[in-house]
Design a protein around this motif. Structure first.
Motif, PDB file in Angstrom:
ATOM      1  N   ALA A  38       6.957  -9.132  15.404  1.00 38.07           N
ATOM      2  CA  ALA A  38       7.378  -7.731  15.356  1.00 38.07           C
ATOM      3  C   ALA A  38       8.563  -7.538  16.275  1.00 38.07           C
ATOM      4  O   ALA A  38       8.662  -8.213  17.319  1.00 38.07           O
ATOM      5  N   PRO A  39       9.484  -6.609  15.987  1.00 39.19           N
ATOM      6  CA  PRO A  39       9.437  -5.663  14.892  1.00 39.19           C
ATOM      7  C   PRO A  39       9.842  -6.230  13.547  1.00 39.19           C
ATOM      8  O   PRO A  39       9.443  -5.684  12.522  1.00 39.19           O
ATOM      9  N   GLY A  40      10.607  -7.301  13.516  1.00 37.74           N
ATOM     10  CA  GLY A  40      11.038  -7.886  12.270  1.00 37.74           C
ATOM     11  C   GLY A  40      12.258  -7.182  11.691  1.00 37.74           C
ATOM     12  O   GLY A  40      12.573  -6.051  12.065  1.00 37.74           O
ATOM     13  N   PRO A  41      12.952  -7.861  10.796  1.00 42.27           N
ATOM     14  CA  PRO A  41      14.135  -7.267  10.161  1.00 42.27           C
ATOM     15  C   PRO A  41      13.725  -6.139   9.227  1.00 42.27           C
ATOM     16  O   PRO A  41      12.796  -6.272   8.443  1.00 42.27           O
ATOM     17  N   ARG A  42      14.442  -5.006   9.306  1.00 44.57           N
ATOM     18  CA  ARG A  42      14.061  -3.824   8.541  1.00 44.57           C
ATOM     19  C   ARG A  42      14.125  -4.068   7.042  1.00 44.57           C
ATOM     20  O   ARG A  42      13.396  -3.443   6.276  1.00 44.57           O
ATOM     21  N   GLY A  43      14.983  -4.937   6.609  1.00 43.99           N
ATOM     22  CA  GLY A  43      15.118  -5.174   5.178  1.00 43.99           C
ATOM     23  C   GLY A  43      14.251  -6.281   4.648  1.00 43.99           C
ATOM     24  O   GLY A  43      14.387  -6.703   3.508  1.00 43.99           O
ATOM     25  N   GLY A  44      13.321  -6.772   5.481  1.00 45.17           N
ATOM     26  CA  GLY A  44      12.561  -7.939   5.072  1.00 45.17           C
ATOM     27  C   GLY A  44      11.205  -7.678   4.493  1.00 45.17           C
ATOM     28  O   GLY A  44      10.387  -8.584   4.425  1.00 45.17           O
ATOM     29  N   PHE A  45      10.930  -6.461   4.073  1.00 35.09           N
ATOM     30  CA  PHE A  45       9.606  -6.129   3.527  1.00 35.09           C
ATOM     31  C   PHE A  45       9.645  -6.186   2.011  1.00 35.09           C
ATOM     32  O   PHE A  45      10.463  -5.524   1.381  1.00 35.09           O
ATOM     33  N   THR A  46       8.760  -6.996   1.438  1.00 37.68           N
ATOM     34  CA  THR A  46       8.853  -7.323   0.016  1.00 37.68           C
ATOM     35  C   THR A  46       7.754  -6.730  -0.846  1.00 37.68           C
ATOM     36  O   THR A  46       7.912  -6.641  -2.050  1.00 37.68           O
ATOM     37  N   SER A  47       6.649  -6.354  -0.262  1.00 38.27           N
ATOM     38  CA  SER A  47       5.550  -5.768  -1.035  1.00 38.27           C
ATOM     39  C   SER A  47       5.094  -4.494  -0.351  1.00 38.27           C
ATOM     40  O   SER A  47       5.034  -4.444   0.881  1.00 38.27           O
ATOM     41  N   TRP A  48       4.730  -3.521  -1.183  1.00 43.97           N
ATOM     42  CA  TRP A  48       4.350  -2.205  -0.675  1.00 43.97           C
ATOM     43  C   TRP A  48       3.080  -1.728  -1.371  1.00 43.97           C
ATOM     44  O   TRP A  48       2.866  -2.017  -2.546  1.00 43.97           O
ATOM     45  N   GLY A  49       2.300  -0.963  -0.637  1.00 40.90           N
ATOM     46  CA  GLY A  49       1.171  -0.296  -1.256  1.00 40.90           C
ATOM     47  C   GLY A  49       1.621   0.975  -1.943  1.00 40.90           C
ATOM     48  O   GLY A  49       2.808   1.317  -1.951  1.00 40.90           O
ATOM     49  N   GLN A  50       0.654   1.699  -2.504  1.00 45.21           N
ATOM     50  CA  GLN A  50       0.974   2.923  -3.245  1.00 45.21           C
ATOM     51  C   GLN A  50       1.069   4.136  -2.329  1.00 45.21           C
ATOM     52  O   GLN A  50       1.542   5.196  -2.735  1.00 45.21           O
ATOM     53  N   GLY A  51       0.606   3.985  -1.103  1.00 48.29           N
ATOM     54  CA  GLY A  51       0.695   5.064  -0.128  1.00 48.29           C
ATOM     55  C   GLY A  51      -0.576   5.883  -0.034  1.00 48.29           C
ATOM     56  O   GLY A  51      -1.355   5.990  -0.990  1.00 48.29           O
ATOM     57  N   THR A  52      -0.780   6.456   1.149  1.00 53.95           N
ATOM     58  CA  THR A  52      -1.909   7.359   1.371  1.00 53.95           C
ATOM     59  C   THR A  52      -1.403   8.559   2.156  1.00 53.95           C
ATOM     60  O   THR A  52      -0.647   8.413   3.114  1.00 53.95           O
ATOM     61  N   GLN A  53      -1.804   9.743   1.736  1.00 59.59           N
ATOM     62  CA  GLN A  53      -1.302  10.978   2.325  1.00 59.59           C
ATOM     63  C   GLN A  53      -2.061  11.318   3.602  1.00 59.59           C
ATOM     64  O   GLN A  53      -3.294  11.294   3.632  1.00 59.59           O
ATOM     65  N   VAL A  54      -1.296  11.640   4.641  1.00 55.73           N
ATOM     66  CA  VAL A  54      -1.852  12.159   5.886  1.00 55.73           C
ATOM     67  C   VAL A  54      -1.251  13.545   6.108  1.00 55.73           C
ATOM     68  O   VAL A  54      -0.030  13.692   6.128  1.00 55.73           O
ATOM     69  N   THR A  55      -2.103  14.540   6.250  1.00 52.13           N
ATOM     70  CA  THR A  55      -1.659  15.903   6.474  1.00 52.13           C
ATOM     71  C   THR A  55      -2.304  16.417   7.751  1.00 52.13           C
ATOM     72  O   THR A  55      -3.529  16.416   7.872  1.00 52.13           O
ATOM     73  N   VAL A  56      -1.466  16.843   8.696  1.00 54.30           N
ATOM     74  CA  VAL A  56      -1.952  17.346   9.971  1.00 54.30           C
ATOM     75  C   VAL A  56      -1.559  18.809  10.089  1.00 54.30           C
ATOM     76  O   VAL A  56      -0.378  19.141  10.066  1.00 54.30           O
TER      77      VAL A  56
END
Length: 123
Positions: free
Chosen positions: A103-121
């Motif tokens: 970490a933190p790693g290169p910002r452009g190096g992320f290749t797979s993503w989830g669908q996301g989860t909503q957080v509302t505060v």
């Protein structure tokens, strides 16, 4: 590798939530991260954890409140969020980064993503 997030929800200021990311395959070699996105804005890095869990990175706005962890045996990555604020409201995404990377790693190096989860505060 497919990533599936869970644990989002609607909470009040000061509450806690733990987001979980489950991977369909092994993530033990990979940098992992959590991003978040609000409408009209770009997705931004919140926290990342190195492949061997020896390094972690947090954006300044969440330092001291959020904690990222991983269980390579279970292929999961968690984001523990404490003292939540309305400005933490966003869709949170889990991401798979480069192998053998701290970490933190290169910002452009992320290749797979989830669908996301909503957080509302709410205040």
């Amino acid at each position: 590798v497919q990533l599936v997030e869970s644990g989002g929800g609607a909470v009040r200021t000061g509450d806690s939530l733990t987001l979980s990311c489950a991977a369909s395959g092994s993530i033990s070699r990979y940098l992992m991260a959590w991003f978040r996105q609000t409408p009209g804005k770009e997705r931004s890095l919140v926290a990342s954890i190195g492949w061997n869990a020896r390094t972690a990175y947090y954006v300044d706005s969440v330092k001291g409140r959020f904690s990222i962890s991983r269980d390579n045996a279970k292929n999961t990555v968690d984001l523990k969020m404490n003292s939540l604020k309305p400005e933490d409201t966003a869709v949170y995404f889990c991401a798979l980064g480069r192998p053998w990377t701290a970490a933190p790693g290169p910002r452009g190096g992320f290749t797979s993503w989830g669908q996301g989860t909503q957080v509302t505060v709410s205040s």
